[in-house]
Design an enzyme around this catalytic site. Structure first.
Site, PDB file in Angstrom:
ATOM      1  N   HIS A  69     -37.985 -61.285  27.554  1.00  9.01           N
ATOM      2  CA  HIS A  69     -38.600 -60.153  26.841  1.00  9.01           C
ATOM      3  C   HIS A  69     -39.800 -59.599  27.612  1.00  9.01           C
ATOM      4  CE1 HIS A  69     -41.322 -63.044  24.395  1.00  9.01           C
ATOM      5  NE2 HIS A  69     -42.166 -62.238  25.022  1.00  9.01           N
ATOM      6  N   GLU A 106     -37.418 -57.927  22.445  1.00  9.44           N
ATOM      7  CA  GLU A 106     -36.611 -59.139  22.497  1.00  9.44           C
ATOM      8  C   GLU A 106     -35.199 -58.811  22.975  1.00  9.44           C
ATOM      9  OE1 GLU A 106     -38.031 -61.840  22.274  1.00  9.44           O
ATOM     10  OE2 GLU A 106     -39.093 -62.244  20.392  1.00  9.44           O
ATOM     11  N   ASP A 114     -48.356 -54.248  23.041  1.00 13.78           N
ATOM     12  CA  ASP A 114     -47.856 -54.708  21.747  1.00 13.78           C
ATOM     13  C   ASP A 114     -48.968 -55.325  20.889  1.00 13.78           C
ATOM     14  OD1 ASP A 114     -48.200 -56.895  23.374  1.00 13.78           O
ATOM     15  OD2 ASP A 114     -46.129 -57.564  23.301  1.00 13.78           O
ATOM     16  N   ASN A 138     -37.223 -65.785  27.420  1.00 13.24           N
ATOM     17  CA  ASN A 138     -35.917 -65.173  27.151  1.00 13.24           C
ATOM     18  C   ASN A 138     -35.785 -63.789  27.799  1.00 13.24           C
ATOM     19  OD1 ASN A 138     -37.571 -63.622  25.566  1.00 13.24           O
ATOM     20  ND2 ASN A 138     -36.679 -64.209  23.606  1.00 13.24           N
TER      21      ASN A 138
HETATM   22  N1  LIG Z   1     -45.891 -60.236  23.777  1.00 12.93           N
HETATM   23  C1  LIG Z   1     -46.288 -61.166  24.780  1.00 12.93           C
HETATM   24  C2  LIG Z   1     -45.654 -60.751  26.106  1.00 12.93           C
HETATM   25  O1  LIG Z   1     -46.217 -59.518  26.519  1.00 12.93           O
HETATM   26  C3  LIG Z   1     -45.888 -61.830  27.151  1.00 12.93           C
HETATM   27  O2  LIG Z   1     -45.337 -61.434  28.381  1.00 12.93           O
HETATM   28  C4  LIG Z   1     -45.270 -63.116  26.691  1.00 12.93           C
HETATM   29  C5  LIG Z   1     -45.380 -64.252  27.691  1.00 12.93           C
HETATM   30  O3  LIG Z   1     -46.614 -64.882  27.581  1.00 12.93           O
HETATM   31  P1  LIG Z   1     -47.189 -65.960  28.562  1.00 12.93           P
HETATM   32  O4  LIG Z   1     -47.762 -65.198  29.713  1.00 12.93           O
HETATM   33  O5  LIG Z   1     -48.240 -66.653  27.761  1.00 12.93           O
HETATM   34  O6  LIG Z   1     -46.079 -66.843  28.966  1.00 12.93           O
HETATM   35  O7  LIG Z   1     -45.944 -63.502  25.492  1.00 12.93           O
HETATM   36  C6  LIG Z   1     -45.923 -62.593  24.407  1.00 12.93           C
HETATM   37  O8  LIG Z   1     -44.703 -62.686  23.774  1.00 12.93           O
END
Ligand SMILES: N[C@@H]1[C@@H](O)[C@H](O)[C@@H](COP(=O)(O)O)O[C@@H]1O
Length: 263
Positions: A138, A143, A67, A136
């Site tokens: 995702h 989402e 993404d 959440n």
């Molecule tokens: N788009 C990314 C996700 O790919 C990732 O899994 C999420 C959690 O991030 P973290 O590992 O910092 O908790 O963050 C973002 O939203």
């Protein structure tokens, strides 16, 4: 779905890196699906060490990131392109021309999504997809309420995700509310999926992912439909599971079997 529960974030990173190492040794021209967020950073550090030691090479690798924020140029420090260069690509022997991140600066983002899907397919599909998970549930920026069959597309971020990721942006700095993300259908087509989760803040999402139901309300629960998905999580992220001991027992049995086969 396989669930591996380890002591802490360092063990999670080492275990995940071992899977990527095996993949690259087996298929040096692997197509890697990569992820951002803070969780995969320790795994990337392990891969950098392995590469610098000469244990693995990225020379023939192609990669696709999950993404990107829509509205950020690739040289913006909060863009996921910048993140990948900074956390992995600049430190290994990968050909950067073979690394793809959805274009956050695309003039026609809808068309760019189709081009991205086509590029994945032209590369022969993703061999191994790395994932983190949002609080959440995702994955990528899919989402809750995302179609479980979705493809790469423009997605609006939830307030929860914007708030969670606000820590990366300076106060007053523009923070995008839109993204381009691979779809859940795109992710499910990867041959193998490796999801990492650490810390108590992910415990609810992990419970929903593992114990279901299969629902768009928890996008990661779609991994229940994948035939080769492994969740590598620490004790804290496993703390809401109904029966973590069962998964530890399975892992011990698998280990015994592997040791026996290796003899
Ligand atoms: N788009 C990314 C996700 O790919 C990732 O899994 C999420 C959690 O991030 P973290 O590992 O910092 O908790 O963050 C973002 O939203």
């Amino acid at each position: 779905m396989k669930v591996v529960i380890l002591k802490d974030a360092a063990e999670v990173a080492a275990y995940g890196a071992e899977i990527f190492k095996k993949q690259l040794l087996k298929k040096p021209d692997s197509v890697l699906g990569l992820a951002t967020g803070s969780t995969p950073v320790a795994l990337y550090n392990e891969l950098i060490k392995l590469n610098q030691r000469g244990d693995i090479s990225f020379k023939q690798v192609k990669s696709f990131n999950l993404d990107e924020y829509l509205g950020l140029e690739g040289d913006h420090p909060q863009s996921y392109r910048y993140f990948m260069n900074d956390k992995l690509f600049n430190h290994v022997d990968i050909d950067k021309a073979q690394t793809q991140v959805p274009p956050g600066n695309a003039e026609d983002p809808v068309a760019a999504c189709q081009v991205y899907e086509q590029a994945i397919s032209d590369a022969g599909g993703i061999d191994i997809q790395l994932l983190g998970i949002g609080r959440n549930g995702h994955i990528g920026f899919n989402e809750p309420s995302s179609s479980l069959a979705s493809r790469t597309r423009v997605k609006t971020l939830t307030k929860a995700t914007i708030d969670d990721n606000a820590r990366f942006f300076a106060e007053g700095e523009y923070q995008p509310h839109l993204s381009i993300t691979m779809g859940i259908g795109t992710i499910l087509e990867s041959k193998k999926v490796v999801l990492l989760a650490t810390g108590e803040s992910k415990a609810e999402a992990i419970k929903a992912t593992v114990e279901g139901p299969l629902t768009a309300a928890c996008p990661a629960s779609a991994l229940q439909m994948h035939k080769d998905a492994v969740l590598i999580i620490d004790e804290a992220a496993a703390s809401e599971l109904s029966d973590p001991e069962f998964f530890k027992h399975i892992e011990q049995e698998n280990q015994k079997l592997e040791d026996k086969l290796a003899r």
